[in-house]
Write a protein that holds these residues in place. Structure first.
Motif, PDB file in Angstrom:
ATOM      1  N   GLU A 108     -22.978  17.140  56.214  1.00 49.67           N
ATOM      2  CA  GLU A 108     -23.341  17.253  57.633  1.00 49.67           C
ATOM      3  C   GLU A 108     -24.386  18.339  57.855  1.00 49.67           C
ATOM      4  N   VAL A 109     -24.304  19.426  57.082  1.00 48.06           N
ATOM      5  CA  VAL A 109     -25.308  20.488  57.181  1.00 48.06           C
ATOM      6  C   VAL A 109     -26.664  19.946  56.728  1.00 48.06           C
ATOM      7  N   ILE A 110     -26.670  19.212  55.637  1.00 48.88           N
ATOM      8  CA  ILE A 110     -27.923  18.617  55.154  1.00 48.88           C
ATOM      9  C   ILE A 110     -28.501  17.664  56.196  1.00 48.88           C
ATOM     10  N   ALA A 111     -27.634  16.874  56.821  1.00 47.31           N
ATOM     11  CA  ALA A 111     -28.093  15.943  57.855  1.00 47.31           C
ATOM     12  C   ALA A 111     -28.717  16.691  59.033  1.00 47.31           C
ATOM     13  N   GLU A 112     -28.109  17.819  59.434  1.00 48.08           N
ATOM     14  CA  GLU A 112     -28.647  18.622  60.540  1.00 48.08           C
ATOM     15  C   GLU A 112     -30.021  19.178  60.166  1.00 48.08           C
ATOM     16  N   ILE A 113     -30.140  19.672  58.949  1.00 51.60           N
ATOM     17  CA  ILE A 113     -31.399  20.241  58.484  1.00 51.60           C
ATOM     18  C   ILE A 113     -32.486  19.168  58.443  1.00 51.60           C
ATOM     19  N   LEU A 114     -32.137  17.998  57.935  1.00 52.53           N
ATOM     20  CA  LEU A 114     -33.131  16.933  57.827  1.00 52.53           C
ATOM     21  C   LEU A 114     -33.626  16.464  59.189  1.00 52.53           C
ATOM     22  N   LEU A 115     -32.713  16.386  60.167  1.00 52.34           N
ATOM     23  CA  LEU A 115     -33.138  15.976  61.510  1.00 52.34           C
ATOM     24  C   LEU A 115     -34.119  16.971  62.115  1.00 52.34           C
ATOM     25  N   SER A 116     -33.981  18.243  61.729  1.00 58.30           N
ATOM     26  CA  SER A 116     -34.896  19.274  62.228  1.00 58.30           C
ATOM     27  C   SER A 116     -36.189  19.321  61.424  1.00 58.30           C
ATOM     28  N   ILE A 176     -43.510  10.701  52.799  1.00 54.78           N
ATOM     29  CA  ILE A 176     -42.492  10.083  51.970  1.00 54.78           C
ATOM     30  C   ILE A 176     -41.347   9.626  52.877  1.00 54.78           C
ATOM     31  N   ILE A 177     -40.890   8.398  52.705  1.00 55.21           N
ATOM     32  CA  ILE A 177     -39.718   7.939  53.463  1.00 55.21           C
ATOM     33  C   ILE A 177     -38.477   8.595  52.855  1.00 55.21           C
ATOM     34  N   TYR A 178     -37.929   9.543  53.582  1.00 52.92           N
ATOM     35  CA  TYR A 178     -36.822  10.350  53.057  1.00 52.92           C
ATOM     36  C   TYR A 178     -35.466   9.862  53.540  1.00 52.92           C
ATOM     37  N   GLN A 179     -35.417   9.360  54.775  1.00 50.90           N
ATOM     38  CA  GLN A 179     -34.158   8.886  55.347  1.00 50.90           C
ATOM     39  C   GLN A 179     -34.391   7.598  56.127  1.00 50.90           C
ATOM     40  N   ILE A 180     -33.432   6.683  56.022  1.00 53.42           N
ATOM     41  CA  ILE A 180     -33.387   5.500  56.890  1.00 53.42           C
ATOM     42  C   ILE A 180     -32.093   5.589  57.683  1.00 53.42           C
ATOM     43  N   TYR A 181     -32.197   5.599  59.006  1.00 54.34           N
ATOM     44  CA  TYR A 181     -31.047   5.878  59.858  1.00 54.34           C
ATOM     45  C   TYR A 181     -30.420   4.629  60.488  1.00 54.34           C
ATOM     46  N   PHE A 182     -30.848   3.451  60.088  1.00 51.28           N
ATOM     47  CA  PHE A 182     -30.335   2.252  60.751  1.00 51.28           C
ATOM     48  C   PHE A 182     -30.076   1.167  59.710  1.00 51.28           C
ATOM     49  N   LEU A 194     -34.809   6.280  63.613  1.00 54.07           N
ATOM     50  CA  LEU A 194     -34.942   5.109  62.751  1.00 54.07           C
ATOM     51  C   LEU A 194     -35.314   5.529  61.321  1.00 54.07           C
ATOM     52  N   LEU A 195     -36.369   6.328  61.220  1.00 54.31           N
ATOM     53  CA  LEU A 195     -36.832   6.801  59.921  1.00 54.31           C
ATOM     54  C   LEU A 195     -37.071   8.302  59.958  1.00 54.31           C
ATOM     55  N   GLY A 196     -36.840   8.960  58.833  1.00 52.28           N
ATOM     56  CA  GLY A 196     -37.174  10.366  58.664  1.00 52.28           C
ATOM     57  C   GLY A 196     -38.220  10.491  57.573  1.00 52.28           C
ATOM     58  N   ILE A 210     -32.657  21.692  50.172  1.00 50.80           N
ATOM     59  CA  ILE A 210     -31.482  20.825  50.061  1.00 50.80           C
ATOM     60  C   ILE A 210     -30.640  21.233  48.856  1.00 50.80           C
ATOM     61  N   GLN A 211     -31.288  21.538  47.740  1.00 51.79           N
ATOM     62  CA  GLN A 211     -30.556  21.978  46.552  1.00 51.79           C
ATOM     63  C   GLN A 211     -29.851  23.303  46.806  1.00 51.79           C
ATOM     64  N   ARG A 212     -30.502  24.170  47.561  1.00 51.98           N
ATOM     65  CA  ARG A 212     -29.900  25.470  47.891  1.00 51.98           C
ATOM     66  C   ARG A 212     -28.631  25.275  48.722  1.00 51.98           C
ATOM     67  N   ILE A 213     -28.669  24.348  49.665  1.00 51.21           N
ATOM     68  CA  ILE A 213     -27.496  24.062  50.484  1.00 51.21           C
ATOM     69  C   ILE A 213     -26.367  23.540  49.591  1.00 51.21           C
ATOM     70  N   LYS A 214     -26.689  22.650  48.681  1.00 43.34           N
ATOM     71  CA  LYS A 214     -25.672  22.084  47.790  1.00 43.34           C
ATOM     72  C   LYS A 214     -25.019  23.144  46.932  1.00 43.34           C
ATOM     73  N   GLU A 215     -25.810  24.147  46.546  1.00 47.34           N
ATOM     74  CA  GLU A 215     -25.269  25.196  45.684  1.00 47.34           C
ATOM     75  C   GLU A 215     -24.490  26.254  46.457  1.00 47.34           C
ATOM     76  N   GLU A 216     -24.902  26.533  47.714  1.00 46.42           N
ATOM     77  CA  GLU A 216     -24.319  27.636  48.456  1.00 46.42           C
ATOM     78  C   GLU A 216     -23.253  27.242  49.465  1.00 46.42           C
ATOM     79  N   TRP A 217     -23.311  25.996  49.954  1.00 49.76           N
ATOM     80  CA  TRP A 217     -22.400  25.600  51.023  1.00 49.76           C
ATOM     81  C   TRP A 217     -21.028  25.278  50.455  1.00 49.76           C
ATOM     82  N   SER A 218     -20.032  25.982  50.893  1.00 52.57           N
ATOM     83  CA  SER A 218     -18.705  25.857  50.284  1.00 52.57           C
ATOM     84  C   SER A 218     -17.749  24.985  51.079  1.00 52.57           C
ATOM     85  N   LEU A 219     -18.104  24.640  52.348  1.00 51.94           N
ATOM     86  CA  LEU A 219     -17.163  23.883  53.163  1.00 51.94           C
ATOM     87  C   LEU A 219     -17.140  22.432  52.728  1.00 51.94           C
TER      88      LEU A 219
END
Length: 219
Positions: A108-116, A176-182, A194-196, A210-219
């Motif tokens: 969810e944190v990654i999703a929030e970051i990507l939307l921004s 680069i097409i990074y996310q498809i939301y539909f 629709l697209l990110g 994104i890799q930093r979040i994966k390594e540091e986010w503990s929740l």
């Protein structure tokens, strides 16, 4: 368009300081609250199972014309701000009865970051959408995070009332097409993402975050 990495760092710091999202629970229709099933501060669970076939925690009972309806949690977290003052009282539709303090997961944190971070192409109308056939083939072959598109390229087809309207990339540069939301032919509301897209030159930096979040986010 360039990604503002300074702003992204601030957003990430804010999420670390307060890694929660508040979801209000409102009444779906008018009625009388005849029972609360949970207490202040109690942990609740949202729907679970592969197909979300297991319902969420019961929250309260709303009675309308002597027909009781059990309202359940749609998210997991802590029940707060329970309006016990409304017990045995009639309420209008849309009345906030409580909130769920939901701890953000790594995803969810990654999703929030990507939307921004990403350049978001949103639905101009409530309609159904598909990627163009050519872009669909390229994404299937190359994969998300690798398929590039350029200014002026046709990305999507909007279908509504037997009318098809192409949607083009208007932003200058290569992305680069990074996310498809539909999902194809799913009814999408106006303004929904629709697209990110990520600028090609910013992709390595975004992937490091994104890799930093994966390594540091503990929740």
């Amino acid at each position: 368009m360039k990604i503002d990495f300074v702003q992204l760092t601030k957003i990430l710091q804010r999420l670390k300081a307060n890694p929660f999202k508040i979801y209000p629970v409102i009444t779906p229709h008018t009625g009388k609250i005849i029972e609360f099933k949970i207490k202040e501060g109690e942990e609740v669970k949202g729907p679970s199972g592969k197909w979300l076939e297991k319902p969420g925690t019961p929250l309260f009972v709303l009675e309308r014309e002597k027909n009781p309806k059990l309202i359940r949690a749609n998210y997991s977290g802590q029940a707060i701000g329970i309006r016990t003052d409304l017990l045995n009282k009639f309420v209008e539709a849309g009345e906030k009865i409580l909130e769920i303090r939901h701890p953000l997961s790594q995803e969810e944190v990654i999703a929030e970051i990507l939307l921004s971070a990403l350049y978001i192409i949103s639905a101009p109308e409530t309609a159904r959408y598909i990627l163009t056939p050519e872009l669909t083939r390229r994404v299937e072959k190359e994969g998300l995070g690798k398929t590039s598109v350029n200014e002026g390229e046709e990305l999507l087809i909007m279908t509504f009332m037997k009318r098809e309207t192409p949607i083009y990339l208007k932003e200058k540069g290569s992305f680069i097409i990074y996310q498809i939301y539909f999902k194809p032919f799913e009814l999408i509301q106006t303004g929904s993402p629709l697209l990110g897209l990520c600028p090609v030159e910013d992709l390595p930096h975004l992937e490091k975050i994104i890799q930093r979040i994966k390594e540091e986010w503990s929740l």
